[in-house]
Design an enzyme around this catalytic site. Structure first.
Site, PDB file in Angstrom:
ATOM      1  N   ASP A  95     101.314 -22.902-113.149  1.00 31.56           N
ATOM      2  CA  ASP A  95     100.673 -22.195-112.028  1.00 31.56           C
ATOM      3  C   ASP A  95     101.637 -22.073-110.840  1.00 31.56           C
ATOM      4  OD1 ASP A  95      98.301 -20.901-111.500  1.00 31.56           O
ATOM      5  OD2 ASP A  95      97.156 -22.676-110.931  1.00 31.56           O
ATOM      6  N   ALA A 152      95.440 -22.815-100.707  1.00 28.82           N
ATOM      7  CA  ALA A 152      96.828 -22.310-100.675  1.00 28.82           C
ATOM      8  C   ALA A 152      97.423 -22.505-102.074  1.00 28.82           C
ATOM      9  CB  ALA A 152      97.634 -23.062 -99.633  1.00 28.82           C
ATOM     10  N   ASN A 154     100.327 -24.070-103.017  1.00 32.96           N
ATOM     11  CA  ASN A 154     101.327 -25.104-103.330  1.00 32.96           C
ATOM     12  C   ASN A 154     100.762 -26.312-104.094  1.00 32.96           C
ATOM     13  OD1 ASN A 154      99.904 -25.844-101.048  1.00 32.96           O
ATOM     14  ND2 ASN A 154     101.677 -26.697 -99.978  1.00 32.96           N
ATOM     15  N   SER A 230      97.782 -20.569 -94.075  1.00 30.74           N
ATOM     16  CA  SER A 230      98.697 -20.336 -92.949  1.00 30.74           C
ATOM     17  C   SER A 230      97.915 -20.219 -91.634  1.00 30.74           C
ATOM     18  CB  SER A 230      99.479 -19.054 -93.197  1.00 30.74           C
ATOM     19  OG  SER A 230      98.562 -17.978 -93.276  1.00 30.74           O
ATOM     20  N   VAL A 231      98.627 -20.325 -90.539  1.00 35.81           N
ATOM     21  CA  VAL A 231      97.985 -20.222 -89.219  1.00 35.81           C
ATOM     22  C   VAL A 231      97.363 -18.840 -89.001  1.00 35.81           C
ATOM     23  CG1 VAL A 231      98.422 -20.250 -86.730  1.00 35.81           C
ATOM     24  CG2 VAL A 231      99.337 -22.069 -88.185  1.00 35.81           C
ATOM     25  N   PRO A 232      98.053 -17.735 -89.331  1.00 34.43           N
ATOM     26  CA  PRO A 232      97.401 -16.427 -89.112  1.00 34.43           C
ATOM     27  C   PRO A 232      96.093 -16.295 -89.893  1.00 34.43           C
ATOM     28  CG  PRO A 232      99.752 -16.135 -89.508  1.00 34.43           C
ATOM     29  CD  PRO A 232      99.456 -17.579 -89.762  1.00 34.43           C
ATOM     30  N   GLU A 251      93.254 -26.619 -92.491  1.00 36.39           N
ATOM     31  CA  GLU A 251      94.508 -27.319 -92.809  1.00 36.39           C
ATOM     32  C   GLU A 251      95.593 -26.257 -92.862  1.00 36.39           C
ATOM     33  OE1 GLU A 251      94.946 -30.360 -92.835  1.00 36.39           O
ATOM     34  OE2 GLU A 251      93.009 -31.267 -93.227  1.00 36.39           O
ATOM     35  N   CYS A 285     103.203 -28.159 -96.559  1.00 34.02           N
ATOM     36  CA  CYS A 285     102.788 -27.893 -95.183  1.00 34.02           C
ATOM     37  C   CYS A 285     103.318 -28.907 -94.178  1.00 34.02           C
ATOM     38  CB  CYS A 285     101.270 -27.904 -95.129  1.00 34.02           C
ATOM     39  SG  CYS A 285     100.585 -29.398 -95.880  1.00 34.02           S
ATOM     40  N   GLY A 455      95.748 -27.171 -87.118  1.00 32.17           N
ATOM     41  CA  GLY A 455      94.451 -27.336 -87.756  1.00 32.17           C
ATOM     42  C   GLY A 455      93.366 -27.988 -86.948  1.00 32.17           C
ATOM     43  N   GLU A 459      91.153 -33.999 -93.671  1.00 31.22           N
ATOM     44  CA  GLU A 459      90.755 -34.222 -95.055  1.00 31.22           C
ATOM     45  C   GLU A 459      91.036 -35.683 -95.386  1.00 31.22           C
ATOM     46  OE1 GLU A 459      92.703 -30.793 -97.181  1.00 31.22           O
ATOM     47  OE2 GLU A 459      90.619 -30.121 -97.263  1.00 31.22           O
TER      48      GLU A 459
HETATM   49  N1  LIG Z   1      97.801 -28.304 -93.756  1.00 26.26           N
HETATM   50  C1  LIG Z   1      97.704 -28.296 -95.069  1.00 26.26           C
HETATM   51  O1  LIG Z   1      97.085 -29.164 -95.664  1.00 26.26           O
HETATM   52  C2  LIG Z   1      98.369 -27.210 -95.883  1.00 26.26           C
HETATM   53  C3  LIG Z   1      98.576 -27.430 -97.234  1.00 26.26           C
HETATM   54  C4  LIG Z   1      99.187 -26.433 -97.993  1.00 26.26           C
HETATM   55  C5  LIG Z   1      99.581 -25.235 -97.403  1.00 26.26           C
HETATM   56  N2  LIG Z   1      99.374 -25.048 -96.086  1.00 26.26           N
HETATM   57  C6  LIG Z   1      99.826 -23.816 -95.440  1.00 26.26           C
HETATM   58  O2  LIG Z   1      99.481 -22.704 -96.258  1.00 26.26           O
HETATM   59  C7  LIG Z   1     100.434 -21.673 -96.102  1.00 26.26           C
HETATM   60  C8  LIG Z   1     100.891 -21.209 -97.451  1.00 26.26           C
HETATM   61  O3  LIG Z   1      99.810 -20.911 -98.287  1.00 26.26           O
HETATM   62  P1  LIG Z   1      99.288 -19.417 -98.517  1.00 26.26           P
HETATM   63  O4  LIG Z   1     100.424 -18.465 -98.383  1.00 26.26           O
HETATM   64  O5  LIG Z   1      98.483 -19.414 -99.746  1.00 26.26           O
HETATM   65  O6  LIG Z   1      98.336 -19.214 -97.258  1.00 26.26           O
HETATM   66  P2  LIG Z   1      97.445 -17.946 -96.859  1.00 26.26           P
HETATM   67  O7  LIG Z   1      97.008 -18.216 -95.480  1.00 26.26           O
HETATM   68  O8  LIG Z   1      98.121 -16.680 -97.160  1.00 26.26           O
HETATM   69  O9  LIG Z   1      96.181 -18.006 -97.861  1.00 26.26           O
HETATM   70  C9  LIG Z   1      95.362 -19.147 -97.947  1.00 26.26           C
HETATM   71  C10 LIG Z   1      94.048 -18.770 -98.633  1.00 26.26           C
HETATM   72  O10 LIG Z   1      93.271 -17.960 -97.761  1.00 26.26           O
HETATM   73  C11 LIG Z   1      92.850 -16.775 -98.445  1.00 26.26           C
HETATM   74  N3  LIG Z   1      92.692 -15.721 -97.435  1.00 26.26           N
HETATM   75  C12 LIG Z   1      93.641 -14.925 -96.923  1.00 26.26           C
HETATM   76  N4  LIG Z   1      93.109 -14.132 -95.963  1.00 26.26           N
HETATM   77  C13 LIG Z   1      91.804 -14.453 -95.874  1.00 26.26           C
HETATM   78  C14 LIG Z   1      90.723 -14.003 -95.052  1.00 26.26           C
HETATM   79  N5  LIG Z   1      90.889 -13.063 -94.132  1.00 26.26           N
HETATM   80  N6  LIG Z   1      89.517 -14.571 -95.213  1.00 26.26           N
HETATM   81  C15 LIG Z   1      89.331 -15.547 -96.128  1.00 26.26           C
HETATM   82  N7  LIG Z   1      90.310 -16.015 -96.939  1.00 26.26           N
HETATM   83  C16 LIG Z   1      91.535 -15.474 -96.801  1.00 26.26           C
HETATM   84  C17 LIG Z   1      93.931 -16.546 -99.469  1.00 26.26           C
HETATM   85  O11 LIG Z   1      93.482 -15.706-100.503  1.00 26.26           O
HETATM   86  C18 LIG Z   1      94.226 -17.965 -99.912  1.00 26.26           C
HETATM   87  O12 LIG Z   1      93.282 -18.407-100.859  1.00 26.26           O
HETATM   88  C19 LIG Z   1     101.540 -22.283 -95.283  1.00 26.26           C
HETATM   89  O13 LIG Z   1     101.451 -21.870 -93.941  1.00 26.26           O
HETATM   90  C20 LIG Z   1     101.299 -23.761 -95.370  1.00 26.26           C
HETATM   91  O14 LIG Z   1     101.811 -24.523 -94.315  1.00 26.26           O
HETATM   92  C21 LIG Z   1      98.764 -26.005 -95.316  1.00 26.26           C
HETATM   93  C1  LIG Z   2     100.826 -34.749-100.713  1.00 27.31           C
HETATM   94  N1  LIG Z   2     101.745 -33.867-100.034  1.00 27.31           N
HETATM   95  C2  LIG Z   2     102.941 -33.732-100.838  1.00 27.31           C
HETATM   96  C3  LIG Z   2     102.102 -34.426 -98.749  1.00 27.31           C
HETATM   97  C4  LIG Z   2     101.162 -32.538 -99.876  1.00 27.31           C
HETATM   98  C5  LIG Z   2     100.078 -32.418 -98.872  1.00 27.31           C
HETATM   99  C6  LIG Z   2      99.507 -31.015 -98.825  1.00 27.31           C
HETATM  100  C7  LIG Z   2     100.375 -30.047 -98.099  1.00 27.31           C
HETATM  101  O1  LIG Z   2     100.936 -29.086 -98.517  1.00 27.31           O
END
Ligand SMILES: NC(=O)c1ccc[n+]([C@@H]2O[C@H](COP(=O)([O-])OP(=O)(O)OC[C@H]3O[C@@H](n4cnc5c(N)ncnc54)[C@H](O)[C@@H]3O)[C@@H](O)[C@H]2O)c1
Ligand SMILES: C[N+](C)(C)CCCC=O
Length: 485
Positions: A95, A152, A154, A230-232, A251, A285, A455, A459
């Site tokens: 995946d 997300a 990852n 992501s933040v956006p 998150e 993240c 965030g 969690e």
């Molecule tokens: N803080 C954390 O625990 C954590 C963990 C992993 C990743 N991240 C962050 O995630 C980002 C990377 O992941 P990504 O590219 O999949 O993020 P993303 O923001 O593009 O998408 C995240 C999820 O939101 C959904 N989505 C997108 N637009 C939406 C909307 N308007 N309404 C509802 N759902 C919507 C996507 O389909 C996806 O399932 C990075 O910025 C990373 O730092 C944060």
């Molecule tokens: C367990 N890790 C590796 C810190 C991942 C936490 C989730 C963030 O991407």
């Protein structure tokens, strides 16, 4: 490839796999080769409706069960996940492209930890008795109702469990929408939960991108939204959830500082920086991507870092000796290459890496820039790839101010042998998940999450219970009611 990655159907709703081929086709690509390994369909309005109605129906009954009964099912699911760790790890690797040397130890195991931990807590989610003079009150901890989880790409298994386990333990139902980039693993989580005895409808997985997520978040029958992304996206989802005054957990991303003082154990600090920048090919993240190294040890740090990166084994993620895999997608690889180009153009010193790796798959070399300054793009923006920025510092107060000079606040780390300094510095860093002489540990017992733009909510740990339940308070009068008229 000898491993069947095509699921029985795209969605798992109301206790079974279901398909609606009128949904747009989603191709799942194996990042190590670029080959299409599965074809799914995005959820149609009919699938979304079925997920919502079955979730709400099932939740009402689930909330009425004893907590220990709910917990037993979650703990059974944890056991099944552990028994199937190898197969689940192979799937996670397909995946995401993350190497088996990681997935065997982190993904299904971390998911199982969450199921076990929250399963264990489920029987103890009580309110309290409050004496009020002659009267008294009590609180009841109640579920929120129907929760939506948005993942997300990852950590698809971990995210599905980190959200599902506390939600279910508290008596909620969950609809989980994985990232469209990594849709496979959450289906297995749903399958295992139901095999463990979870009643149909309580954990539904539906596929799709932002449109499907948006439909779920905007539905008035949804009570809570938990996003990892992501933040956006977080801003959009938070705003939409606010329309219905829904509970949220966000998150989101980060640009976290890792501060290495002159008295640090050099190898441990280098190890922490490697874990905080190159694990999961940098797609984490909480990564400490701004590595502030005391000027007096900077060259020694960089030399040792380059030596250790020289022994990274890059290659086929299914080979268990490989410890650095591809990026999740060609588009994410291109985003990262663009940042590397910006780093070079802005005059940062390229210490190692910096190039794409030719051949199949979405590989980039682990990359280190030194002499990075605070204003450079690579020091300000989340790259989400294997790119470390090393910055110099000389003064403790100055490095704290610079470390905090970011809109993000997910994580922070410090390496020093001076225990007073370690706590003093961590105490001043604006971040939710911090590390002393370590980096990126995320045990289920500790809260995980960010401050500032990184965030809202946490969690894991007992704290997550607060984010998947609410208190009802009840005032009990023992005597007569005195009314003014
Ligand atoms: N803080 C954390 O625990 C954590 C963990 C992993 C990743 N991240 C962050 O995630 C980002 C990377 O992941 P990504 O590219 O999949 O993020 P993303 O923001 O593009 O998408 C995240 C999820 O939101 C959904 N989505 C997108 N637009 C939406 C909307 N308007 N309404 C509802 N759902 C919507 C996507 O389909 C996806 O399932 C990075 O910025 C990373 O730092 C944060
Ligand atoms: C367990 N890790 C590796 C810190 C991942 C936490 C989730 C963030 O991407």
């Amino acid at each position: 490839m000898g491993y069947d990655t095509q699921p029985k159907a795209s969605h798992f709703v109301d206790g079974q796999y279901i398909e609606d081929t009128s949904g747009a086709v989603m191709e799942v690509v194996y990042p190590a080769t670029g080959a299409v390994i599965a074809r799914l369909h995005e959820a149609t309005p009919a699938i979304i409706e079925k997920a919502i109605t079955s979730g709400r129906r099932a939740q009402a009954e689930w909330a009425g069960m004893m907590g220990v009964e709910r917990g037993r099912i979650l703990r059974r699911a944890a056991d099944i996940m552990r028994e199937r760790n190898y197969d689940l790890s192979v799937l996670e690797t397909h995946d995401t492209g993350k190497p088996m040397s990681e997935t065997l130890y982190v993904d299904a195991t971390s998911g199982a930890d969450a199921l076990e931990y929250f399963g264990g807590l489920a029987g103890s989610l009580t309110g309290e008795h409050v004496p009020l003079g002659g009267d008294w009150g009590y609180t009841v901890r109640e579920p929120l109702g129907l929760c939506v989880g948005l993942g997300a790409w990852n950590y698809p298994t971990q995210i599905a469990c980190w959200k599902g386990a506390p939600a279910l333990a508290c008596g909620n139902a969950m609809i989980f929408k994985p990232s469209e980039t990594t849709p496979l693993c959450a289906l297995k989580v749903a399958e295992i939960l139901h095999e463990a005895g979870l009643p149909a409808g309580l954990y539904n997985v539906i596929q799709g991108a932002g449109d499907v997520g948006r439909a779920l978040v905007g539905d008035e029958r949804v009570d809570k939204v938990s996003l990892t992304g992501s933040v956006p996206t977080g801003k959009r989802v938070y705003a939409s959830a606010a329309e219905g005054m829904k509970h949220v957990t966000m998150e989101l991303g980060g640009k976290s500082p890792l501060v290495v003082f002159e008295d640090a154990d050099l190898d441990n600090a280098v190890g922490g920086a490697i874990l905080g920048n190159f694990y999961s090919t940098g797609q984490v993240c909480s990564n400490g991507t701004r590595v502030f190294v005391h000027k007096s040890i900077k060259e020694a740090f960089l030399k040792r870092l380059a030596e250790r990166l020289g022994s990274a084994k890059i290659g086929d993620p299914l080979d268990e000796t490989v410890n650095f895999g591809p990026m999740v997608s060609s588009s994410q690889r291109d985003i990262v290459l663009d940042y590397i180009a910006k780093g070079k153009a802005e005059g940062a010193r390229l210490v190692c890496g910096g190039s794409v790796i030719a051949g199949d798959g979405f590989y980039i070399q682990p990359t280190v820039f030194a002499d990075v300054t605070d204003d450079m793009v690579i020091a300000r923006e989340e790259i989400f790839g294997p790119v470390m920025a090393v910055l110099d510092f000389e003064d403790e107060a100055d490095v704290i101010a610079r470390a905090n000079n970011t809109e993000y606040g997910l994580s922070a780390g410090v390496f020093t042998r001076d225990i007073s300094r370690a706590h003093r510095v961590i105490g001043q860093l604006q971040a939710g998940s911090c590390f002393i002489n370590s980096y990126n540990d995320a045990p289920v017992e500790l809260p995980f999450g960010g401050s500032k733009l990184s965030g809202v909510g946490r969690e894991n740990s007992k704290t997550a219970i607060e984010h998947y339940s609410q208190l009802k308070s009840v005032y009990v009068r023992m005597g007569d009611v005195e009314a003014p008229f």
